[in-house]
Motif scaffolding. Structure first.
Motif, PDB file in Angstrom:
ATOM      1  N   MET A 115       0.815  -1.202   0.000  1.00 10.93           N
ATOM      2  CA  MET A 115       0.000   0.000   0.000  1.00 10.93           C
ATOM      3  C   MET A 115       0.857   1.264   0.000  1.00 10.93           C
ATOM      4  N   ILE A 116       1.962   1.246   0.764  1.00 14.65           N
ATOM      5  CA  ILE A 116       2.846   2.419   0.825  1.00 14.65           C
ATOM      6  C   ILE A 116       3.416   2.722  -0.549  1.00 14.65           C
ATOM      7  N   ALA A 117       3.819   1.663  -1.271  1.00 18.67           N
ATOM      8  CA  ALA A 117       4.384   1.867  -2.608  1.00 18.67           C
ATOM      9  C   ALA A 117       3.352   2.485  -3.540  1.00 18.67           C
ATOM     10  N   ILE A 118       2.110   2.006  -3.469  1.00 12.94           N
ATOM     11  CA  ILE A 118       1.049   2.561  -4.322  1.00 12.94           C
ATOM     12  C   ILE A 118       0.754   3.998  -3.926  1.00 12.94           C
ATOM     13  N   PHE A 119       0.736   4.271  -2.621  1.00 10.26           N
ATOM     14  CA  PHE A 119       0.507   5.636  -2.137  1.00 10.26           C
ATOM     15  C   PHE A 119       1.562   6.587  -2.705  1.00 10.26           C
ATOM     16  N   LEU A 120       2.818   6.150  -2.705  1.00  6.43           N
ATOM     17  CA  LEU A 120       3.888   7.000  -3.231  1.00  6.43           C
ATOM     18  C   LEU A 120       3.742   7.201  -4.737  1.00  6.43           C
ATOM     19  N   GLN A 121       3.229   6.191  -5.436  1.00  3.19           N
ATOM     20  CA  GLN A 121       3.020   6.329  -6.880  1.00  3.19           C
ATOM     21  C   GLN A 121       1.891   7.299  -7.197  1.00  3.19           C
ATOM     22  N   ALA A 170      -5.305   2.266  -0.746  1.00  2.59           N
ATOM     23  CA  ALA A 170      -5.730   1.094   0.030  1.00  2.59           C
ATOM     24  C   ALA A 170      -6.557   0.158  -0.832  1.00  2.59           C
ATOM     25  N   ILE A 171      -7.511   0.686  -1.587  1.00  2.00           N
ATOM     26  CA  ILE A 171      -8.386  -0.158  -2.391  1.00  2.00           C
ATOM     27  C   ILE A 171      -7.644  -0.750  -3.586  1.00  2.00           C
ATOM     28  N   VAL A 172      -6.782   0.030  -4.212  1.00  2.00           N
ATOM     29  CA  VAL A 172      -5.973  -0.510  -5.323  1.00  2.00           C
ATOM     30  C   VAL A 172      -5.081  -1.642  -4.819  1.00  2.00           C
ATOM     31  N   ALA A 173      -4.491  -1.473  -3.638  1.00  2.00           N
ATOM     32  CA  ALA A 173      -3.638  -2.536  -3.074  1.00  2.00           C
ATOM     33  C   ALA A 173      -4.456  -3.786  -2.802  1.00  2.00           C
TER      34      ALA A 173
END
Length: 309
Positions: free
Chosen positions: A1-7, A301-304
């Motif tokens: 989730m953190i990686a997606i948030f940063l993206q 969160a939802i994408v993860a």
């Protein structure tokens, strides 16, 4: 989730730049309106034509996908309508609130961001969702708003509503792209280059426009806007997840794209329509503001979850 948030941060960062430009007074509402027209009528249609024309229609189109998204969205639409009726709102206000609850910012935010997060294969499912939004729910919205103004559901009202989506440049662009893809007719090189250059302007300009529009929105009727934002950010992806994964058994990757896109914040064109018909524009404005801010956390969160499941 953190990686997606940063993206996702660069996308919301561009939205933030547009917001602060608008708030500072350096970037006026008139300038934002002009840039919105450029994106809506030129840059975004060019991007959509380019994406759609490169698709293999037989490989991306799926009736089960369309049905899952249609029925999942209809469930949330019905829930929002029911809540409006329980509060004794009229047909027009119920139509606006239902539209707020299900129509996400797929064109301006979803396509560029989810293509980066989930890969270029996400383009086909995203275009199918956008087509359903524009052809089905936008048409229903116009029918209900027109009927609420008197005269009921006459053939003239329904006829005008059925033609309305085809005045939308995004519908035209997707249609042209699908025709080119279906006939396997490539764009001539000079035209393809114009489409590529113009389409490349869509993402940064669209994100900047979102921020600029948020800078001029007010926070009124916060309780109703919060409920509608919950519908859009949480109930909508949950409903389409059930339909895609349990009821219709959609391809797992396409289902992940659908669930992720359903979590997008409320689309700006809902406010434009509410303002045009003079029905609950403050409610739409606040829901866009609340859902866009909250989506900074809910989308990663939802994408993860969708990608992991």
């Amino acid at each position: 989730m953190i990686a997606i948030f940063l993206q996702t941060l660069p996308f919301f960062g561009l939205v933030g730049i547009g917001f602060f430009a608008g708030r500072s007074g350096f970037y006026s509402r008139a300038a934002n309106d002009a840039l919105t027209r450029f994106v809506f009528f030129f840059a975004l249609p060019a991007m959509l034509i380019g994406f759609a024309a490169d698709l293999q229609i037989g490989e991306v189109f799926s009736w089960s996908f369309v049905a899952a998204y249609l029925f999942g969205t209809a469930l949330v639409y019905a829930a929002a309508t029911g809540a409006a009726v329980m509060r004794r709102r009229g047909m027009a206000e119920a139509a606006v609130e239902s539209q707020i609850a299900v129509i996400g910012n797929t064109g301006f935010l979803g396509i560029p961001m989810l293509t980066l997060l989930l890969g270029e294969a996400a383009i086909g499912p995203l275009l199918m969702m956008l087509a359903v939004d524009l052809l089905v729910f936008a048409t229903l919205f116009v029918i209900l708003l027109s009927a609420s103004r008197g005269g009921g559901l006459t053939p003239a009202v329904i006829g005008r509503a059925l033609l309305e989506p085809f005045r939308n440049p995004m519908v035209v662009a997707i249609g042209v792209g699908f025709i080119l893809a279906g006939l396997r007719v490539p764009l001539p090189d000079p035209v393809a280059e114009i489409v590529r250059i113009l389409g490349a302007a869509a993402t940064p300009c669209a994100l900047f426009v979102i921020g600029g529009s948020l800078a001029h929105k007010s926070a009124e009727r916060l309780s109703v806007a919060t409920w509608l934002s919950v519908c859009k950010l949480l109930l909508h992806p949950a409903a389409v997840a059930v339909m895609a994964l349990v009821v219709f058994e959609v391809d797992r990757y396409a289902a992940g794209v659908m669930i992720s896109a359903a979590a997008l914040p409320v689309a700006g064109n809902v406010y434009m329509l509410a303002q045009h018909y003079k029905v609950a524009p403050a409610r739409a404005s606040t829901a866009i503001l609340v859902s866009t801010i909250a989506s900074i956390l809910t989308i990663p969160a939802i994408v993860a979850l969708a990608a992991a499941g």
